[in-house]
Structures are given as structure tokens and as C-alpha cells.
Enzyme design. Structure first.
Site, PDB file in Angstrom:
ATOM      1  N   ASN A   1      41.283  19.753  11.017  1.00  0.00           N
ATOM      2  CA  ASN A   1      42.554  20.296  10.535  1.00  0.00           C
ATOM      3  C   ASN A   1      43.574  19.173  10.363  1.00  0.00           C
ATOM      4  OD1 ASN A   1      42.342  20.323  13.386  1.00  0.00           O
ATOM      5  ND2 ASN A   1      43.916  21.869  13.613  1.00  0.00           N
ATOM      6  N   ILE A   2      44.373  19.328   9.318  1.00  0.00           N
ATOM      7  CA  ILE A   2      45.359  18.310   8.946  1.00  0.00           C
ATOM      8  C   ILE A   2      46.703  19.009   8.788  1.00  0.00           C
ATOM      9  CG2 ILE A   2      45.981  16.532   7.261  1.00  0.00           C
ATOM     10  CD1 ILE A   2      42.943  16.466   6.497  1.00  0.00           C
ATOM     11  N   GLU A   3      47.594  18.742   9.735  1.00  0.00           N
ATOM     12  CA  GLU A   3      48.895  19.422   9.736  1.00  0.00           C
ATOM     13  C   GLU A   3      49.929  18.622   8.955  1.00  0.00           C
ATOM     14  OE1 GLU A   3      49.574  20.323  13.910  1.00  0.00           O
ATOM     15  OE2 GLU A   3      48.071  21.906  13.820  1.00  0.00           O
TER      16      GLU A   3
ATOM     17  N   CYS B   1      43.206  23.864   7.230  1.00  0.00           N
ATOM     18  CA  CYS B   1      42.264  24.064   8.333  1.00  0.00           C
ATOM     19  C   CYS B   1      41.015  23.206   8.164  1.00  0.00           C
ATOM     20  CB  CYS B   1      41.821  25.524   8.387  1.00  0.00           C
ATOM     21  SG  CYS B   1      43.118  26.698   8.736  1.00  0.00           S
TER      22      CYS B   1
ATOM     23  N   GLU C   1      37.863  24.021   8.413  1.00  0.00           N
ATOM     24  CA  GLU C   1      36.780  24.626   7.623  1.00  0.00           C
ATOM     25  C   GLU C   1      37.003  24.374   6.136  1.00  0.00           C
ATOM     26  OE1 GLU C   1      38.700  25.963   9.944  1.00  0.00           O
ATOM     27  OE2 GLU C   1      37.792  27.748  10.844  1.00  0.00           O
TER      28      GLU C   1
ATOM     29  N   CYS D   1      40.246  31.407  10.519  1.00  0.00           N
ATOM     30  CA  CYS D   1      41.372  32.198  10.002  1.00  0.00           C
ATOM     31  C   CYS D   1      40.972  32.915   8.716  1.00  0.00           C
ATOM     32  CB  CYS D   1      42.592  31.309   9.775  1.00  0.00           C
ATOM     33  SG  CYS D   1      42.567  30.423   8.214  1.00  0.00           S
TER      34      CYS D   1
ATOM     35  N   CYS E   1      40.409  30.771   5.505  1.00  0.00           N
ATOM     36  CA  CYS E   1      39.123  30.056   5.493  1.00  0.00           C
ATOM     37  C   CYS E   1      37.973  31.013   5.202  1.00  0.00           C
ATOM     38  CB  CYS E   1      38.906  29.335   6.819  1.00  0.00           C
ATOM     39  SG  CYS E   1      40.014  27.930   7.017  1.00  0.00           S
TER      40      CYS E   1
HETATM   41  N1  THU Z   1      43.108  26.058  12.287  1.00  0.00           N
HETATM   42  C1  THU Z   1      41.946  25.612  11.740  1.00  0.00           C
HETATM   43  O1  THU Z   1      41.758  24.417  11.498  1.00  0.00           O
HETATM   44  N2  THU Z   1      40.999  26.538  11.436  1.00  0.00           N
HETATM   45  C2  THU Z   1      41.134  27.887  11.644  1.00  0.00           C
HETATM   46  O2  THU Z   1      40.305  28.641  11.199  1.00  0.00           O
HETATM   47  C3  THU Z   1      42.268  28.384  12.420  1.00  0.00           C
HETATM   48  C4  THU Z   1      43.422  27.452  12.558  1.00  0.00           C
HETATM   49  C5  THU Z   1      44.135  25.074  12.616  1.00  0.00           C
HETATM   50  C6  THU Z   1      45.373  25.135  11.766  1.00  0.00           C
HETATM   51  C7  THU Z   1      46.391  24.476  12.664  1.00  0.00           C
HETATM   52  O3  THU Z   1      46.317  23.072  12.471  1.00  0.00           O
HETATM   53  C8  THU Z   1      45.919  24.795  14.064  1.00  0.00           C
HETATM   54  O4  THU Z   1      44.571  25.232  13.943  1.00  0.00           O
HETATM   55  C9  THU Z   1      46.737  25.863  14.766  1.00  0.00           C
HETATM   56  O5  THU Z   1      46.882  26.984  13.961  1.00  0.00           O
END
Ligand code: THU
Length: 137
Positions: free
Chosen positions: A46-48, A57, A59, A88, A91
Site C-alpha cells: 500500500n502506498i499512502e 491498496c 492488492e 477492501c 480491490c
Molecule cells: N489497505 C490495503 O492496502 N488493502 C486493503 O484491502 C485494505 C486497506 C490499506 C490502505 C491504507 O494504506 C491502509 O491499508 C489503511 O486503510
């Protein structure tokens, strides 16, 4: 259908991919590893972003990396979080676009894994066929 060795390798790669997560806001690293029909494995984390909604996310990073390399046939996906969180909705929608029958290995760091297909994760999904059906009317 998949050997235990393949499954464990994919989960290990998803766990390793968490180390590259860019998560300064949530502190919640997620890793993914996607096996394609050709035998390639694409990982994702995941890359915020400071503009939170721009976060992508793990995935989707893995899937989009594969598609951008010309691969659209996916056979197995592993997603790893500390607590075995499930993917989520966004995804799930991207998974069913390409591979509704693909098993998704939802792994935690204690060695527990839950497996459901992408279609099981997103019942009554909106699919490419729906657009094709509408175009025929
Ligand atoms: N996140 C994912 O990478 N995949 C998911 O299916 C659920 C959420 C990440 C997004 C964010 O960076 C962190 O989890 C918290 O929501």
C-alpha cells in the site's frame, strides 16, 4: 489445485512486500503477491498520500503492475496483514474484473490463512458482461 509450496511462497512474498509499504498515516502495512498464468509473480504494497484519498491498496498495486506489463490472466493472489484483514471493496472490484474465479489467500502473520475466490468476496459484482449486455439492447 495449488501445491502447498506455491501457496506458502506467495504468502511469504506478500509478507515481504509489506516492508516496502509507504504508510506514514495509518501505520498499517499491507503486502500482496499475484501469480499470473504465465508463472510471473507481481508484488504490491500500500502506498499512502498526504491527500489521503489518493492512497492505493497493496492488492491494486500488484494487479495494476501486472496489467501494465501486459498480463491479465491471474491465478492466485495472496494478501498479508498483521491481523489477516480482508481486502477492501475497491480491490475486490478490480479483482473480479480480471479473475472472478481466482482464489484469494488472506493471510495474517501468525500463519492463519482464509481463502475465498474473488467472486465470493464480491457477491453480485458489477462485471464487464453487464456493459456488453446493455450495449446489445
Ligand atoms: N489497505 C490495503 O492496502 N488493502 C486493503 O484491502 C485494505 C486497506 C490499506 C490502505 C491504507 O494504506 C491502509 O491499508 C489503511 O486503510
Amino acid at each position: 489445485m495449488f501445491s502447498e509450496e506455491i501457496i506458502q511462497d506467495l504468502i511469504s512474498r506478500a509478507i515481504a512486500a509489506r516492508q516496502r509499504a509507504y504508510v506514514p498515516y495509518s501505520g498499517f502495512p499491507v503486502g500482496a503477491a499475484l501469480l499470473t498464468k504465465s508463472g510471473q509473480i507481481y508484488t504490491g504494497c500500500n502506498i499512502e498520500n498526504a491527500s489521503y484519498g489518493m492512497t492505493v491498496c497493496a492488492e491494486r498495486v500488484a494487479i495494476l503492475k501486472a496489467v501494465s506489463e501486459g498480463e491479465t490472466e491471474f491465478v492466485l493472489l495472496a494478501v498479508a496483514t498483521e491481523i489477516g484483514a480482508s481486502p477492501c471493496g475497491a480491490c475486490r472490484q478490480v479483482m473480479v474484473e480480471f479473475a472472478p474465479d481466482m482464489p484469494v489467500l488472506i493471510a495474517d502473520l501468525a500463519g492463519q490463512t482464509t481463502t475465498l475466490s474473488a467472486a465470493q468476496l464480491l457477491p453480485l459484482a458489477f462485471l464487464p458482461q453487464h456493459l456488453q449486455e446493455a450495449a446489445r439492447l
